[in-house]
Design an enzyme around this catalytic site. Structure first.
Site, PDB file in Angstrom:
ATOM      1  N   SER A  70       3.111   3.177 -36.854  1.00  0.00           N
ATOM      2  CA  SER A  70       3.577   4.461 -36.342  1.00  0.00           C
ATOM      3  C   SER A  70       2.849   4.880 -35.083  1.00  0.00           C
ATOM      4  O   SER A  70       1.651   4.623 -34.929  1.00  0.00           O
ATOM      5  CB  SER A  70       3.410   5.547 -37.399  1.00  0.00           C
ATOM      6  OG  SER A  70       3.965   6.764 -36.921  1.00  0.00           O
ATOM      7  N   GLY A  93      -0.211  14.261 -39.970  1.00  0.00           N
ATOM      8  CA  GLY A  93      -0.622  15.618 -40.341  1.00  0.00           C
ATOM      9  C   GLY A  93      -0.852  16.549 -39.181  1.00  0.00           C
ATOM     10  O   GLY A  93      -1.639  17.487 -39.261  1.00  0.00           O
ATOM     11  N   SER A  94      -0.170  16.313 -38.058  1.00  0.00           N
ATOM     12  CA  SER A  94      -0.394  17.176 -36.903  1.00  0.00           C
ATOM     13  C   SER A  94       0.886  17.919 -36.531  1.00  0.00           C
ATOM     14  O   SER A  94       0.998  18.469 -35.445  1.00  0.00           O
ATOM     15  CB  SER A  94      -0.878  16.346 -35.725  1.00  0.00           C
ATOM     16  OG  SER A  94       0.063  15.319 -35.479  1.00  0.00           O
ATOM     17  N   GLY A  95       1.872  17.915 -37.429  1.00  0.00           N
ATOM     18  CA  GLY A  95       3.079  18.717 -37.196  1.00  0.00           C
ATOM     19  C   GLY A  95       4.171  17.991 -36.442  1.00  0.00           C
ATOM     20  O   GLY A  95       5.168  18.593 -36.067  1.00  0.00           O
ATOM     21  N   SER A 143       5.539  12.336 -41.749  1.00  0.00           N
ATOM     22  CA  SER A 143       5.965  11.965 -43.106  1.00  0.00           C
ATOM     23  C   SER A 143       7.483  11.794 -43.180  1.00  0.00           C
ATOM     24  O   SER A 143       7.978  10.887 -43.848  1.00  0.00           O
ATOM     25  CB  SER A 143       5.475  12.989 -44.139  1.00  0.00           C
ATOM     26  OG  SER A 143       6.154  14.205 -43.986  1.00  0.00           O
ATOM     27  N   GLU A 186      10.689  13.093 -48.837  1.00  0.00           N
ATOM     28  CA  GLU A 186       9.958  14.259 -48.325  1.00  0.00           C
ATOM     29  C   GLU A 186       9.572  15.220 -49.460  1.00  0.00           C
ATOM     30  O   GLU A 186       8.506  15.820 -49.444  1.00  0.00           O
ATOM     31  CB  GLU A 186      10.829  15.004 -47.302  1.00  0.00           C
ATOM     32  CG  GLU A 186      10.755  14.440 -45.892  1.00  0.00           C
ATOM     33  CD  GLU A 186       9.536  14.963 -45.148  1.00  0.00           C
ATOM     34  OE1 GLU A 186       8.454  14.348 -45.303  1.00  0.00           O
ATOM     35  OE2 GLU A 186       9.662  15.968 -44.423  1.00  0.00           O
ATOM     36  N   ASP A 242      12.679  18.280 -40.745  1.00  0.00           N
ATOM     37  CA  ASP A 242      12.021  17.094 -40.189  1.00  0.00           C
ATOM     38  C   ASP A 242      12.846  15.833 -40.433  1.00  0.00           C
ATOM     39  O   ASP A 242      13.074  15.040 -39.512  1.00  0.00           O
ATOM     40  CB  ASP A 242      10.623  16.910 -40.813  1.00  0.00           C
ATOM     41  CG  ASP A 242       9.647  17.981 -40.357  1.00  0.00           C
ATOM     42  OD1 ASP A 242      10.087  18.990 -39.785  1.00  0.00           O
ATOM     43  OD2 ASP A 242       8.430  17.789 -40.572  1.00  0.00           O
TER      44      ASP A 242
END
Lengths: 385, 385
Positions: free
Chosen positions: B135, B140-142, B146, B191, B202
């Site tokens: 990736s 985890g930074s928005g 995920s 998700e 997302d």
């Protein structure tokens, strides 16, 4: 005999810019003063001279009384009915000012000198006097220095002229409660000469002190029940208030829906703030809780000012610096530089305040610790005889 | 045979936080991808093993197919009807994950591994495979890492299972247009295992690409007619999204009038933004004018986010840095750290971009130049035989 009058500066606690678009705003006095000392020359002074000293600027102007009287005598009205300086008279005053050769770098002061000449002529009516002005307020940074100048001069001249009843037996500063309406009106006439179309907020706060809630031209005095201390940081960045106001209006034209909501949000914040400030100490909230609420409203207002596009790099630097100490700040007045307010909670240690000030001053800013919402204009007599 | 699927990350262009309170928000895909490679082991591999490699994290997990089948065989439904993983089954999956000894520092990944096991079991139904994930998206930074993980895995598994029609003769990446609904639903099920109650935004952006306008649970795909390039700066400051969302709600309870207006302002900005992005090139506005409007709306949105109290020192540092280059930035997602978007006008010189990046990276941040609103999930076949 000497009369001294002092008048405080003002800050905008909430609502600047949005007030132009119909929102409520809240202004308060700040205990930084402009003082006018007016002295009747001793009888040994042969020449009939009107002298104006701007002590902080090391400037001194003098006119023969006869010259002022000849130029302005035909224009002045009754003391009890403050009148605007007619356009014709402004020209005549301008020639009296020009004659003084104000240094080019300080030419902006000319309008202040003009205001002085109109207030002097209208109130004291061609008596020789020495007037000395000193001020703790930085000029042109949004703290209402010109209004404090007009209020202090008008108060001293009115007291000396005997047009207001002041107990001369009293020692120290005293407030001329009954005469504040007249004082405020004269100061407003001075402000009009300096600013063209002032809102009247600055002179009203400087005259009455405390706080004022204002909206669409209507002003309401409010009595704060909350001791407020702030750090006022002058970024020393000059700005063009008219351009900033115009910028917000243009943004409101481009994005009407969003900006109307933004102005509504500011209106709600100002209203909530004025209720919070007036709530008394034994209401549900402790002082600390009130301070937290005030901090939150202040942070919200600053975000909305950024949304309007009137912040500035220098303002952001103050915000970043104070937020490191968990202190909340907002710009006050036009933005684009000028002054920034930082709330100082009552329980904050002096050591931290000193650290914040040291860090801000190392960025080239100038800091003042100020009490907010204190007294307005005050007068003091000194019998020099 | 090997199938690769890649799925993009997402950014929130406007409306984060306010969307929780009923405002419109706009999300867009960002051309940073998560890629899942799924390979059927060669016949020489004797053991029936399911292998999952998270290459960027240097983690590898393996389970005997028989073990997974025994544990989850009773729970899976038809491929064509994506179903949620039942609570009971989640417990069983947890024990399969625990068995892998994930290092303590990376324990947050356990929910992603669980999602993989559910998607694998449901879609591929106990065929031995090697799955490798790489990736470009920071975790985890928005940026929707995920969701991109779930979409990429689901797409590759669906393609390999033959459940979606993909033209295998085609070279390079191809979009599986017809099957996107099924893909999106499966990714959403993944998700849910990772996030509990995801909004579905997302995975929808990652599946369909382009942009999405969403409000109160309804999503509309929008087609951008404006080439958009942004600098995405990862402050690397971790934050607690739930606490930030709760903080805004608490502020809205304390100051309902002001905050309703703030949310309304954000709603107007999101709506205006989506109209602006959809307007075609030969409309009244030039690209430069559109970029200026976008910058203004972005600046306004950032001010409103500050008003909500979700900014952070690291975000302010990015804002200050980019504003020196007259570039406009805003936080994206939860705030309190995370990522910041900076608009890069099409005519901006590469030298300036390089300077900005160098300055931001010297603060310890990580920068990506990203195209916005591009393609969603894509699949590629590789015949290894």
């Amino acid at each position: 005999m000497e009369v001294k009058a002092r008048a405080p500066g003002k800050i905008i606690l909430a609502g600047e810019h949005a007030v132009v678009h119909g929102s409520t705003a809240v202004a308060a006095s700040v205990n930084l003063y402009t003082t006018a000392s007016v002295r009747l020359p001793s009888s040994s002074d042969k020449d009939d001279i009107v002298k104006l000293q701007l002590k902080d600027l090391a400037l001194e102007f003098a006119w023969p009384v006869s010259r002022i009287k000849e130029a302005l005598g035909g224009f002045v009205g009754p003391i009890s009915t403050p009148t605007s300086c007619p356009a014709e008279c402004l020209k005549t005053i301008a020639s009296l000012v020009e004659y003084q050769n104000i240094p080019e770098a300080k030419i902006k002061l000319a309008s202040g000198v003009s205001a002085f000449l109109w207030l002097y002529s209208s109130i004291l009516r061609f008596v020789p006097v020495d007037v000395a002005i000193t001020s703790e307020l930085p000029l042109g940074s949004g703290l209402g220095s010109s209004a404090a100048f007009c209020v202090a001069i008008s108060a001293a001249l009115l007291a000396l002229s005997g047009s207001v009843n002041v107990d001369q037996g009293h020692c120290g500063w005293m407030v001329c409660e009954d005469e504040l309406v007249l004082l405020n009106k004269w100061a407003f006439e001075g402000e009009k000469i300096i600013h063209g179309k002032p809102s009247g907020i600055d002179n009203t706060v400087s005259t009455y002190g405390s706080m004022i809630k204002f909206r669409s031209g209507s002003l309401d005095l409010i009595k704060s029940n909350m001791p407020l201390k702030m750090l006022v940081t002058n970024t020393k960045v000059g700005r063009n208030t008219k351009a900033l106001v115009a910028g917000v209006s243009e943004r409101a034209i481009r994005h009407p829906d969003a900006m109307i909501s933004v102005f509504n949000a500011v209106d709600s914040i100002s209203k909530e703030l004025s209720i919070l400030l007036q709530s008394s100490a034994h209401d549900d909230m402790s002082l600390t809780e009130k301070e937290e609420q005030l901090a939150e409203l202040t942070e919200m207002n600053q975000g909305l000012l950024q949304c309007m596009g009137v912040s500035h790099g220098s303002i952001e630097t103050v915000l970043r610096t104070t937020s490191k100490y968990e202190l909340v700040s907002k710009l006050t007045g036009a933005g684009g530089g000028g002054c920034v307010l930082t709330l100082l909670p009552n329980l904050l240690s002096g050591t931290i305040v000193d650290e914040v000030i040291a860090e801000l001053e190392s960025c080239g800013f100038e800091c003042f610790i100020a009490g907010i919402g204190g007294k307005g204009a005050e007068i003091s007599f000194n019998d020099l005889a």
